[in-house]
Scaffold this active site. Structure first.
Site, short mmCIF file in Angstrom:
data_model
loop_
_atom_site.label_atom_id
_atom_site.label_comp_id
_atom_site.label_asym_id
_atom_site.label_seq_id
_atom_site.Cartn_x
_atom_site.Cartn_y
_atom_site.Cartn_z
CD GLU A 1 21.93 31.82 -12.28
OE1 GLU A 1 21.58 31.35 -13.38
OE2 GLU A 1 21.40 32.82 -11.77
CB SER B 1 0.04 0.28 4.94
OG SER B 1 1.14 1.09 4.59
CB SER C 1 4.37 5.50 -4.28
OG SER C 1 4.11 6.46 -5.29
CD GLN D 1 7.94 -6.66 -7.64
OE1 GLN D 1 8.16 -7.38 -8.63
NE2 GLN D 1 7.53 -5.41 -7.75
CG HIS E 1 9.71 -1.60 -12.93
ND1 HIS E 1 10.07 -1.28 -14.23
CD2 HIS E 1 10.87 -1.71 -12.24
CE1 HIS E 1 11.39 -1.19 -14.31
NE2 HIS E 1 11.90 -1.45 -13.10
CE1 TYR F 1 -4.34 1.07 -0.08
CE2 TYR F 1 -3.64 2.65 1.58
CZ TYR F 1 -4.57 2.21 0.66
OH TYR F 1 -5.73 2.94 0.48
CD GLU G 1 17.54 31.01 -12.78
OE1 GLU G 1 17.65 30.95 -14.02
OE2 GLU G 1 17.95 31.97 -12.11
CD GLU H 1 14.29 4.12 -12.69
OE1 GLU H 1 13.09 3.98 -12.36
OE2 GLU H 1 15.16 3.25 -12.43
#
Length: 342
Positions: A228, A54, A28, A87, A109, A26, A232, A196
């Site tokens: 900088e 959770s 993201s 997993q 995934h 449980y 930004e 990634e």
């Protein structure tokens, strides 16, 4: 030829109306999938280990919660929404012994399937539904009547019904409102890991830090270097996301544009691409996967040391101070928020 984009008309929620859907974990992605599917009128149960923090959260949000073996037994379609490195052991010890013919496993995934850390039996379908955004965005977009685009994939040997199940799950979480593309476990996994490492996380953070350090070493104030080289960056990325690279260049000054097209290729050049090709090769060959699995099994000594070193970098201290004087910058306790779902 452009890839087909699947939308709401390509999926029918009635396919899953009389099925029990389960989400194991449980965090993201898990909480977003579970809540969106539930709000789409589908029956969803949650599987968690007995000591999980959770459990209370999931129950408060209206879900029945069971241990993982019971959840797998009760469900027709089971999403494995725990971290990649958890997993394989979870599958071997609690999922596999309770799988029966005709059930479907869902992943967000492809890591464990593509690299054979999990080898499901032929009697079950294996699909992937991977939203291209973090779970909190998947949830918030759904609540606004919108959706986050997603990828679907079917493992070799899946039944003819598997694609319709994947598309329907995608519709249940709101992805078909935006658009769904079909890929493969191999393509999603390898491109995701490469992105990634070379660009989104590894490349971007290393570039920011290198730029910051270059200015500091040349005697400039850390505040100026932070503004900088980090602050930004969001403006530029937002422009690229909204209008593409050409659109970003149209929006910045001519001086910035000239510096972009003449100096950028000096920083990211043929040598950089050579390194990127090496990173991609490590992903494709499974070298990175083997290294990451080995690191995890050792207790994450290198991983934790490098994270701790990064947290002590000067850019973090000056960044915290400057963010405190910028009220328009949204402050988020990301670590605290994630802990609530563990």
């Amino acid at each position: 030829m452009p890839a087909k984009v699947y939308t709401n008309k390509d999926a029918n929620l009635s396919i899953l109306k009389h099925k029990t859907l389960a989400v194991l974990g449980y965090g993201s992605q898990g909480h977003a999938h579970a809540q969106n599917l539930k709000d789409s009128g589908l029956k969803v149960i949650i599987g968690l280990y007995p000591q999980s923090k959770s459990i209370k959260v999931a129950k408060k949000q209206g879900f029945e919660v069971f241990d993982v073996p019971t959840t797998v037994q009760k469900a027709d379609i089971i999403m494995v929404a725990v971290p990649d490195m958890v997993q394989a052991s979870l599958y071997e010890n609690e999922i596999a012994p309770n799988l029966t013919a005709g059930k479907t496993l869902v992943f967000s995934h492809g890591f464990c399937i593509h690299f054979n850390l999990i080898k499901p039996p032929k009697k079950v379908d294996v699909i992937m539904v991977a939203p291209k955004g973090p779970g909190h965005i998947v949830r918030s977009q759904f609540l606004e009547g919108k959706g986050v685009p997603a990828l679907i994939a079917l493992a070799p040997g899946t039944s003819k019904k598997a694609k319709s199940v994947a598309l329907t799950w995608a519709k249940g979480i709101g992805a078909t409102r935006a658009g769904v593309l079909q890929t493969t476990f191999k393509e999603e996994t390898e491109t995701d890991l490469f992105g990634e490492q070379a660009v989104l996380c590894g490349g971007a953070s290393a570039l920011v830090i290198a730029g910051y350090e270059t200015l500091i070493e040349a005697g400039y104030q850390p505040e100026m270097a932070y503004f900088e080289c980090l602050h930004e960056l969001k403006l530029i990325v937002d422009l690229m996301v909204e209008s593409g690279i050409a659109g970003m260049r149209f929006s910045v000054s001519e001086t910035a544009k000239y510096g972009d097209i003449t100096r950028g290729p000096q920083v990211i050049n043929s040598q950089s691409k050579k390194v990127m090709r090496g990173i991609l090769k490590d992903v494709q060959s499974g070298k990175f996967a083997r290294e990451w699995v080995s690191e995890y099994k050792k207790g994450l000594p290198k991983y934790n040391a490098l994270l701790k070193k990064g947290e002590k970098h000067g850019i973090e201290k000056i960044g915290q101070r400057l963010r405190d004087i910028m009220p328009w910058v949204k402050k988020r306790n990301i670590k605290g928020a994630q802990a609530a779902y563990n």
